[in-house]
Design a protein around this motif. Structure first.
Motif, PDB file in Angstrom:
ATOM      1  N   SER A 132      29.061  39.050  39.585  1.00 19.31           N
ATOM      2  CA  SER A 132      29.490  40.088  40.521  1.00 19.31           C
ATOM      3  C   SER A 132      31.006  40.090  40.638  1.00 19.31           C
ATOM      4  O   SER A 132      31.626  41.133  40.863  1.00 19.31           O
ATOM      5  CB  SER A 132      28.876  39.833  41.901  1.00 19.31           C
ATOM      6  N   LEU A 133      31.599  38.906  40.490  1.00 19.26           N
ATOM      7  CA  LEU A 133      33.051  38.744  40.601  1.00 19.26           C
ATOM      8  C   LEU A 133      33.470  37.538  39.789  1.00 19.26           C
ATOM      9  O   LEU A 133      32.814  36.498  39.835  1.00 19.26           O
ATOM     10  CB  LEU A 133      33.443  38.530  42.070  1.00 19.26           C
ATOM     11  N   ILE A 134      34.577  37.660  39.045  1.00 21.63           N
ATOM     12  CA  ILE A 134      35.209  36.503  38.429  1.00 21.63           C
ATOM     13  C   ILE A 134      36.564  36.290  39.098  1.00 21.63           C
ATOM     14  O   ILE A 134      37.207  37.250  39.521  1.00 21.63           O
ATOM     15  CB  ILE A 134      35.370  36.657  36.904  1.00 21.63           C
ATOM     16  N   THR A 135      36.980  35.024  39.209  1.00 21.25           N
ATOM     17  CA  THR A 135      38.189  34.712  39.975  1.00 21.25           C
ATOM     18  C   THR A 135      39.171  33.868  39.157  1.00 21.25           C
ATOM     19  O   THR A 135      39.541  32.765  39.569  1.00 21.25           O
ATOM     20  CB  THR A 135      37.830  33.976  41.275  1.00 21.25           C
ATOM     21  N   PRO A 136      39.632  34.353  38.012  1.00 14.02           N
ATOM     22  CA  PRO A 136      40.554  33.545  37.203  1.00 14.02           C
ATOM     23  C   PRO A 136      41.957  33.499  37.790  1.00 14.02           C
ATOM     24  O   PRO A 136      42.430  34.469  38.395  1.00 14.02           O
ATOM     25  CB  PRO A 136      40.555  34.278  35.861  1.00 14.02           C
ATOM     26  N   ASN A 137      42.627  32.353  37.626  1.00 15.88           N
ATOM     27  CA  ASN A 137      44.057  32.322  37.881  1.00 15.88           C
ATOM     28  C   ASN A 137      44.766  32.782  36.606  1.00 15.88           C
ATOM     29  O   ASN A 137      44.112  33.133  35.609  1.00 15.88           O
ATOM     30  CB  ASN A 137      44.512  30.934  38.345  1.00 15.88           C
ATOM     31  N   LEU A 138      46.082  32.783  36.593  1.00 10.48           N
ATOM     32  CA  LEU A 138      46.798  33.340  35.442  1.00 10.48           C
ATOM     33  C   LEU A 138      46.556  32.553  34.144  1.00 10.48           C
ATOM     34  O   LEU A 138      46.310  33.170  33.097  1.00 10.48           O
ATOM     35  CB  LEU A 138      48.300  33.438  35.742  1.00 10.48           C
ATOM     36  N   PRO A 139      46.607  31.213  34.162  1.00 11.71           N
ATOM     37  CA  PRO A 139      46.295  30.490  32.922  1.00 11.71           C
ATOM     38  C   PRO A 139      44.872  30.747  32.434  1.00 11.71           C
ATOM     39  O   PRO A 139      44.640  30.881  31.218  1.00 11.71           O
ATOM     40  CB  PRO A 139      46.495  29.023  33.310  1.00 11.71           C
ATOM     41  N   GLU A 140      43.915  30.815  33.337  1.00  9.13           N
ATOM     42  CA  GLU A 140      42.525  31.063  32.942  1.00  9.13           C
ATOM     43  C   GLU A 140      42.351  32.470  32.379  1.00  9.13           C
ATOM     44  O   GLU A 140      41.650  32.670  31.378  1.00  9.13           O
ATOM     45  CB  GLU A 140      41.605  30.843  34.134  1.00  9.13           C
ATOM     46  N   ALA A 141      42.984  33.447  33.011  1.00  9.07           N
ATOM     47  CA  ALA A 141      42.911  34.818  32.502  1.00  9.07           C
ATOM     48  C   ALA A 141      43.569  34.914  31.132  1.00  9.07           C
ATOM     49  O   ALA A 141      43.097  35.645  30.251  1.00  9.07           O
ATOM     50  CB  ALA A 141      43.574  35.778  33.479  1.00  9.07           C
ATOM     51  N   SER A 142      44.648  34.168  30.930  1.00  4.89           N
ATOM     52  CA  SER A 142      45.328  34.161  29.635  1.00  4.89           C
ATOM     53  C   SER A 142      44.406  33.640  28.550  1.00  4.89           C
ATOM     54  O   SER A 142      44.365  34.171  27.427  1.00  4.89           O
ATOM     55  CB  SER A 142      46.596  33.301  29.706  1.00  4.89           C
ATOM     56  N   LEU A 171      38.986  39.220  40.528  1.00  8.18           N
ATOM     57  CA  LEU A 171      40.069  38.824  41.424  1.00  8.18           C
ATOM     58  C   LEU A 171      41.020  37.974  40.594  1.00  8.18           C
ATOM     59  O   LEU A 171      40.722  36.819  40.280  1.00  8.18           O
ATOM     60  CB  LEU A 171      39.538  38.024  42.616  1.00  8.18           C
ATOM     61  N   LEU A 172      42.142  38.555  40.206  1.00  5.52           N
ATOM     62  CA  LEU A 172      43.127  37.856  39.383  1.00  5.52           C
ATOM     63  C   LEU A 172      44.139  37.203  40.322  1.00  5.52           C
ATOM     64  O   LEU A 172      44.891  37.885  41.019  1.00  5.52           O
ATOM     65  CB  LEU A 172      43.807  38.846  38.437  1.00  5.52           C
ATOM     66  N   LYS A 173      44.159  35.881  40.321  1.00  6.62           N
ATOM     67  CA  LYS A 173      44.953  35.125  41.288  1.00  6.62           C
ATOM     68  C   LYS A 173      46.336  34.793  40.724  1.00  6.62           C
ATOM     69  O   LYS A 173      46.443  34.195  39.666  1.00  6.62           O
ATOM     70  CB  LYS A 173      44.216  33.844  41.672  1.00  6.62           C
ATOM     71  N   GLY A 174      47.364  35.183  41.472  1.00  6.48           N
ATOM     72  CA  GLY A 174      48.733  35.022  40.991  1.00  6.48           C
ATOM     73  C   GLY A 174      49.516  33.918  41.655  1.00  6.48           C
ATOM     74  O   GLY A 174      50.738  34.028  41.828  1.00  6.48           O
ATOM     75  N   GLY A 175      48.863  32.824  41.991  1.00  7.22           N
ATOM     76  CA  GLY A 175      49.580  31.706  42.588  1.00  7.22           C
ATOM     77  C   GLY A 175      50.579  31.061  41.656  1.00  7.22           C
ATOM     78  O   GLY A 175      51.502  30.383  42.104  1.00  7.22           O
ATOM     79  N   LEU A 177      52.654  32.706  39.780  1.00  5.90           N
ATOM     80  CA  LEU A 177      53.818  33.571  39.622  1.00  5.90           C
ATOM     81  C   LEU A 177      55.075  32.891  40.151  1.00  5.90           C
ATOM     82  O   LEU A 177      55.025  32.089  41.088  1.00  5.90           O
ATOM     83  CB  LEU A 177      53.624  34.886  40.381  1.00  5.90           C
ATOM     84  N   LYS A 178      56.210  33.245  39.578  1.00  3.74           N
ATOM     85  CA  LYS A 178      57.482  32.846  40.172  1.00  3.74           C
ATOM     86  C   LYS A 178      57.724  33.721  41.398  1.00  3.74           C
ATOM     87  O   LYS A 178      57.405  34.901  41.402  1.00  3.74           O
ATOM     88  CB  LYS A 178      58.619  33.020  39.162  1.00  3.74           C
ATOM     89  N   GLY A 179      58.265  33.156  42.442  1.00  2.00           N
ATOM     90  CA  GLY A 179      58.473  33.927  43.663  1.00  2.00           C
ATOM     91  C   GLY A 179      57.221  33.970  44.508  1.00  2.00           C
ATOM     92  O   GLY A 179      56.442  33.024  44.539  1.00  2.00           O
ATOM     93  N   GLN A 180      57.002  35.080  45.180  1.00  2.00           N
ATOM     94  CA  GLN A 180      55.878  35.199  46.098  1.00  2.00           C
ATOM     95  C   GLN A 180      54.572  35.466  45.347  1.00  2.00           C
ATOM     96  O   GLN A 180      54.555  36.217  44.370  1.00  2.00           O
ATOM     97  CB  GLN A 180      56.132  36.331  47.105  1.00  2.00           C
ATOM     98  N   PRO A 181      53.475  34.859  45.784  1.00  2.00           N
ATOM     99  CA  PRO A 181      52.198  35.037  45.097  1.00  2.00           C
ATOM    100  C   PRO A 181      51.606  36.428  45.313  1.00  2.00           C
ATOM    101  O   PRO A 181      51.835  37.062  46.344  1.00  2.00           O
ATOM    102  CB  PRO A 181      51.306  33.955  45.711  1.00  2.00           C
ATOM    103  N   LEU A 182      50.835  36.868  44.344  1.00  2.00           N
ATOM    104  CA  LEU A 182      50.150  38.148  44.415  1.00  2.00           C
ATOM    105  C   LEU A 182      48.776  37.990  43.777  1.00  2.00           C
ATOM    106  O   LEU A 182      48.659  37.483  42.658  1.00  2.00           O
ATOM    107  CB  LEU A 182      50.934  39.234  43.664  1.00  2.00           C
ATOM    108  N   ASP A 183      47.735  38.401  44.481  1.00  2.00           N
ATOM    109  CA  ASP A 183      46.393  38.463  43.922  1.00  2.00           C
ATOM    110  C   ASP A 183      46.021  39.927  43.757  1.00  2.00           C
ATOM    111  O   ASP A 183      46.349  40.758  44.618  1.00  2.00           O
ATOM    112  CB  ASP A 183      45.365  37.785  44.832  1.00  2.00           C
ATOM    113  N   LEU A 184      45.327  40.242  42.667  1.00  2.00           N
ATOM    114  CA  LEU A 184      44.889  41.605  42.417  1.00  2.00           C
ATOM    115  C   LEU A 184      43.374  41.645  42.321  1.00  2.00           C
ATOM    116  O   LEU A 184      42.773  40.897  41.556  1.00  2.00           O
ATOM    117  CB  LEU A 184      45.497  42.137  41.107  1.00  2.00           C
ATOM    118  N   PHE A 185      42.770  42.544  43.087  1.00  2.00           N
ATOM    119  CA  PHE A 185      41.322  42.778  43.017  1.00  2.00           C
ATOM    120  C   PHE A 185      41.087  44.127  42.371  1.00  2.00           C
ATOM    121  O   PHE A 185      41.711  45.125  42.732  1.00  2.00           O
ATOM    122  CB  PHE A 185      40.709  42.761  44.418  1.00  2.00           C
ATOM    123  N   ALA A 186      40.145  44.166  41.429  1.00  2.00           N
ATOM    124  CA  ALA A 186      39.808  45.431  40.770  1.00  2.00           C
ATOM    125  C   ALA A 186      38.315  45.470  40.504  1.00  2.00           C
ATOM    126  O   ALA A 186      37.703  44.451  40.159  1.00  2.00           O
ATOM    127  CB  ALA A 186      40.578  45.580  39.464  1.00  2.00           C
TER     128      ALA A 186
END
Length: 264
Positions: A132-142, A171-175, A177-186
């Motif tokens: 129903s939902l996958i929740t990768p962080n940036l390395p996992e999505a890569s 839910l792509l988790k952007g923890g 990221l450099k600077g402030q974190p951003l998560d994107l849900f689509a």
């Protein structure tokens, strides 16, 4: 009737991530938690010293034992370890069509690898399509997409390709990221930005597990997916902000912050 959630993941002997983090989070949301252990780790806040995977047959027996009797209103997966375990879990869960949150755990906070490389294809082809939902962080999505995702531009560009893997939402988790974190849900219909201030703390062990477990608990309680993600995002921020040092390394987030501060 009490909402119920099942976590299928590895055991963290330090108590900050994996099965232990999931059950603590379920408890915070007053959801009855059951568990299927896929691996036993020797770890603490400094890292993973060793781990052994549970046999696929015993994992399957655990899943059947829990779901045939107790059941679950939502299910979460975490550390699965190898392709055979992933296939076993996917085949078992196809018989139980409830909300499934897949946290594609590949590497621990300490940098220790928790999923062998040849298992990525099984994760991509067997488990992600029934989620129903996958929740990768940036390395996992890569790893899932086979290309570098390391800034906001590449995060947005990755959303459609992650959805094409078959999950209903991402839910792509952007923890990272450099600077402030951003998560994107689509979910194919909308893209939501979830922004927060970066908290200067080393106490972030178990953030991914806790985030996905909170979403799972809320889905078990009947929340819609967007509401569950937004509420879990707020919960995780407070859990990080109020975390205390437990060990000498990356200590866990505060799983009980909402138990003391608000009524769920």
């Amino acid at each position: 009737m009490r909402a119920k959630a099942l976590t299928i993941a590895g055991s963290d002997s330090g108590g900050g991530a994996g099965i232990q983090a999931d059950l603590k989070t379920f408890h915070t949301y007053q959801v009855y938690g059951s568990s299927v252990i896929t691996a036993i780790t020797a770890q603490n806040t400094l890292g993973v010293q060793a781990f052994e995977l549970v046999s696929p047959s015993l994992i399957e027996r655990q899943i059947v034992a829990v779901l045939a009797d107790i059941g679950a209103d939502a299910i979460k997966t975490g550390m699965l370890g190898n392709a055979t375990i992933i296939e076993t879990v996917a085949n078992s869960l196809r018989r139980y069509p409830v909300a499934l949150v897949v946290d594609p755990v590949m590497v621990a906070k300490s940098g220790d690898r928790l999923l062998v490389e040849d298992a990525v294809q099984a994760l991509r082809e067997q488990l992600v399509p029934i989620a129903s939902l996958i929740t990768p962080n940036l390395p996992e999505a890569s790893v899932l997409l086979g290309r570098e995702i390391d800034d906001e531009r590449t995060m947005y560009a990755a959303l459609d390709d992650l959805l094409k893997l078959g999950a209903k939402a991402v839910l792509l988790k952007g923890g990272h990221l450099k600077g402030q974190p951003l998560d994107l849900f689509a979910d194919g219909q909308q893209v939501l930005e979830l922004r927060s201030e970066r908290i200067d703390t080393p106490n972030t062990h178990g953030t991914g597990c806790t985030y996905a477990a909170a979403i799972t608990a809320l889905l078990a309680r009947g929340a819609d997916l967007v509401s569950a993600v937004c509420q879990a995002h707020a919960f995780l921020y407070e859990a990080i902000a109020s975390a205390e040092s437990i060990g000498a390394g990356h200590s866990p987030v505060n799983h009980w912050v909402w138990l003391s501060e608000r009524t769920v």
